[in-house]
Design a protein around this motif. Sequence first.
Motif, PDB file in Angstrom:
ATOM      1  N   GLY A   1       0.318  -1.286  -0.150  1.00  0.00           N
ATOM      2  CA  GLY A   1       0.186  -0.316  -0.004  1.00  0.00           C
ATOM      3  C   GLY A   1       0.918   0.977   0.202  1.00  0.00           C
ATOM      4  N   ALA A   2       0.335   2.024   1.010  1.00  0.00           N
ATOM      5  CA  ALA A   2       0.901   3.535   0.213  1.00  0.00           C
ATOM      6  C   ALA A   2       2.198   3.979   1.661  1.00  0.00           C
ATOM      7  CB  ALA A   2      -0.444   4.598   0.914  1.00  0.00           C
ATOM      8  N   PRO A   3       3.548   4.701   1.642  1.00  0.00           N
ATOM      9  CA  PRO A   3       4.061   4.634   2.258  1.00  0.00           C
ATOM     10  C   PRO A   3       3.503   4.874   3.709  1.00  0.00           C
ATOM     11  CG  PRO A   3       4.590   5.722   0.050  1.00  0.00           C
ATOM     12  CD  PRO A   3       3.573   4.810  -0.413  1.00  0.00           C
ATOM     13  N   LEU A   4       4.130   4.784   4.302  1.00  0.00           N
ATOM     14  CA  LEU A   4       3.827   4.760   5.962  1.00  0.00           C
ATOM     15  C   LEU A   4       4.693   6.299   6.682  1.00  0.00           C
ATOM     16  CD1 LEU A   4       5.081   1.450   7.827  1.00  0.00           C
ATOM     17  CD2 LEU A   4       3.133   1.911   6.711  1.00  0.00           C
ATOM     18  N   THR A   5       3.422   7.105   7.054  1.00  0.00           N
ATOM     19  CA  THR A   5       3.694   8.514   7.240  1.00  0.00           C
ATOM     20  C   THR A   5       3.750   8.652   8.838  1.00  0.00           C
ATOM     21  OG1 THR A   5       1.290   8.715   7.238  1.00  0.00           O
ATOM     22  CG2 THR A   5       2.913   9.027   5.153  1.00  0.00           C
ATOM     23  N   SER A   6       3.685   8.501   9.457  1.00  0.00           N
ATOM     24  CA  SER A   6       3.137   9.087  11.079  1.00  0.00           C
ATOM     25  C   SER A   6       4.097   7.776  11.299  1.00  0.00           C
ATOM     26  CB  SER A   6       1.854   8.157  10.874  1.00  0.00           C
ATOM     27  OG  SER A   6       1.428   7.228  11.662  1.00  0.00           O
ATOM     28  N   ARG A   7       4.380   6.527  11.523  1.00  0.00           N
ATOM     29  CA  ARG A   7       6.031   6.346  12.344  1.00  0.00           C
ATOM     30  C   ARG A   7       6.959   6.041  11.196  1.00  0.00           C
ATOM     31  NH1 ARG A   7       2.918   8.298  15.049  1.00  0.00           N
ATOM     32  NH2 ARG A   7       1.934   7.119  17.314  1.00  0.00           N
ATOM     33  N   THR A   8       8.126   5.796  11.606  1.00  0.00           N
ATOM     34  CA  THR A   8       9.286   5.022  11.132  1.00  0.00           C
ATOM     35  C   THR A   8       9.382   3.766  11.699  1.00  0.00           C
ATOM     36  OG1 THR A   8      10.357   7.285  10.433  1.00  0.00           O
ATOM     37  CG2 THR A   8      11.750   5.178  10.232  1.00  0.00           C
ATOM     38  N   VAL A   9       9.514   2.546  10.865  1.00  0.00           N
ATOM     39  CA  VAL A   9       9.460   1.211  11.168  1.00  0.00           C
ATOM     40  C   VAL A   9      10.647   0.486   9.984  1.00  0.00           C
ATOM     41  CG1 VAL A   9       7.950  -0.539  11.010  1.00  0.00           C
ATOM     42  CG2 VAL A   9       7.319   1.722  10.925  1.00  0.00           C
TER      43      VAL A   9
ATOM     44  N   VAL B   1      -0.111   0.347  10.433  1.00  0.00           N
ATOM     45  CA  VAL B   1       0.772   1.180  10.497  1.00  0.00           C
ATOM     46  C   VAL B   1      -0.162   2.588   9.522  1.00  0.00           C
ATOM     47  CG1 VAL B   1       2.295   2.784  10.278  1.00  0.00           C
ATOM     48  CG2 VAL B   1       2.641   0.984  11.901  1.00  0.00           C
ATOM     49  N   ARG B   2      -0.294   1.712   8.817  1.00  0.00           N
ATOM     50  CA  ARG B   2      -0.990   3.092   7.058  1.00  0.00           C
ATOM     51  C   ARG B   2      -2.615   3.012   8.885  1.00  0.00           C
ATOM     52  NH1 ARG B   2       1.301   0.246   2.999  1.00  0.00           N
ATOM     53  NH2 ARG B   2       0.474  -1.761   3.591  1.00  0.00           N
ATOM     54  N   VAL B   3      -3.170   2.016   8.929  1.00  0.00           N
ATOM     55  CA  VAL B   3      -4.878   3.198   9.102  1.00  0.00           C
ATOM     56  C   VAL B   3      -3.498   4.090  10.617  1.00  0.00           C
ATOM     57  CG1 VAL B   3      -6.112   2.093  11.092  1.00  0.00           C
ATOM     58  CG2 VAL B   3      -5.713   0.816   9.257  1.00  0.00           C
TER      59      VAL B   3
ATOM     60  N   ARG C   1      -8.658   1.454  15.675  1.00  0.00           N
ATOM     61  CA  ARG C   1      -8.279   0.390  14.660  1.00  0.00           C
ATOM     62  C   ARG C   1      -7.263  -0.299  14.445  1.00  0.00           C
ATOM     63  NH1 ARG C   1      -9.613  -4.421  12.298  1.00  0.00           N
ATOM     64  NH2 ARG C   1      -9.276  -4.379  10.307  1.00  0.00           N
ATOM     65  N   PHE C   2      -5.770   0.415  15.179  1.00  0.00           N
ATOM     66  CA  PHE C   2      -4.561  -0.488  15.036  1.00  0.00           C
ATOM     67  C   PHE C   2      -4.353  -0.911  15.871  1.00  0.00           C
ATOM     68  CE2 PHE C   2      -0.706   1.028  17.328  1.00  0.00           C
ATOM     69  CZ  PHE C   2       0.541   0.505  16.179  1.00  0.00           C
ATOM     70  N   ARG C   3      -5.273  -0.536  17.210  1.00  0.00           N
ATOM     71  CA  ARG C   3      -4.873  -1.634  18.013  1.00  0.00           C
ATOM     72  C   ARG C   3      -5.519  -3.319  17.532  1.00  0.00           C
ATOM     73  NH1 ARG C   3      -2.650   0.556  23.113  1.00  0.00           N
ATOM     74  NH2 ARG C   3      -2.828  -1.650  23.188  1.00  0.00           N
TER      75      ARG C   3
END
Length: 383
Positions: A27-35, A284-286, A294-296
């Motif tokens: 999916g789309a790149p992750l934005t809120s966390r660096t993983v 993480v995308r969520v 929903r992440f949890r």
Amino acid sequence: MTIRLPGLRGGLRAYEPRAEPLALNPGAPLTSRTVFSAAHVVADPYADTSPDGPAAVDWDATLAFRRHLWSHGLGVAEAMDTAQRGMGLDWAGAAELIRRSAAEAKAVGGRIACGVGTDQIAAGSLGEVRAAYEEQLAVVEESGAQAILMASRALCAAAAGPEDYLEVYGHLLRQAGEPVVLHWLGPMFDPALEGYWGSSDLDTATDTFLEVIAAHPDKVDGIKVSLLDAAREIDIRRRLPQGVRCYTGDDFNYPELIAGDEKGFSHALLGIFDPLGPLAAEAVRVLDTGDVARFRELLDPTVELSRHLFQTPTRFYKTGVVFLAWLAGHQSHFTMVGGLQSARSLPHFARAYELADGLGLFPDPKQAEERMRNLLALYGVAQ
């Protein structure tokens, strides 16, 4: 159709495998966390080697697995504990892994950070420890990857107290070309690291760790804390200088640490994200949308599997990680460098299979079931 699995307390029990996997697409790149996912290496099953011989690596399968992680938007933490550094993979093998993976990352646009340690020496003076770190730092920087300064068995043995850690790390940070990640690996992952940072008292050790960072905040991108202690990680996270990230290495408590609280959150650099890669990326995308609940919901159910894989003796978690990679079809065999496939029991494997299958982690559940049946037959378990 059911499969009979050995229980942790003896005997056999019936388990009905799931029919369909989770639909987990890139999916789309992750934005809120660096993983970052710390990634395992795939052994060459045809190599004529021994547990104490040089690692024989299947480079094609090893790099293919990294492309799998990158395709889901994860970074790769290379040549780390998960890649069996010091448990089957020596420095010569790690250096080759770093060069190959960094070139592959450049070719596909993947993010990569690589472990810098001192495992080319078994022991030595502080000067020899510094030189060993410098040699590895040069290899990583020349490859174009970000450096992760790992904990050193040799430094732990050579250091007389906190001042020696301050001197060695200060020297390395001053000469690093780009900001690095500092990695504090607890003794549950490597007993030889007991008393790291100059003290077995974790409060004292934490103060020394933070003193290193405070003296060189411009050279520290972040820290990776692998102590399996969520409260301590949160405390350290809140005491970091502005701009220095905390990458959780807590394979027991990662959902709550990544989600964070009103005072901050952790990024991630985790071995458990090797088998959980696509699901972790989706979660993480969520989270990127702000939907913490929903992440949890997505990530919390994975903790039981992680705690199982990382149970005592924790350092053998790599065996479960590679076992799941085999079941998931990322490699054609279940063998490991150093013969580490023998480090966990059949009941442990059976429970890992059951938990991973229940989560829908296997792209082809039928193939995973067939491979599990083959392993059971090898151990003499009739179906």
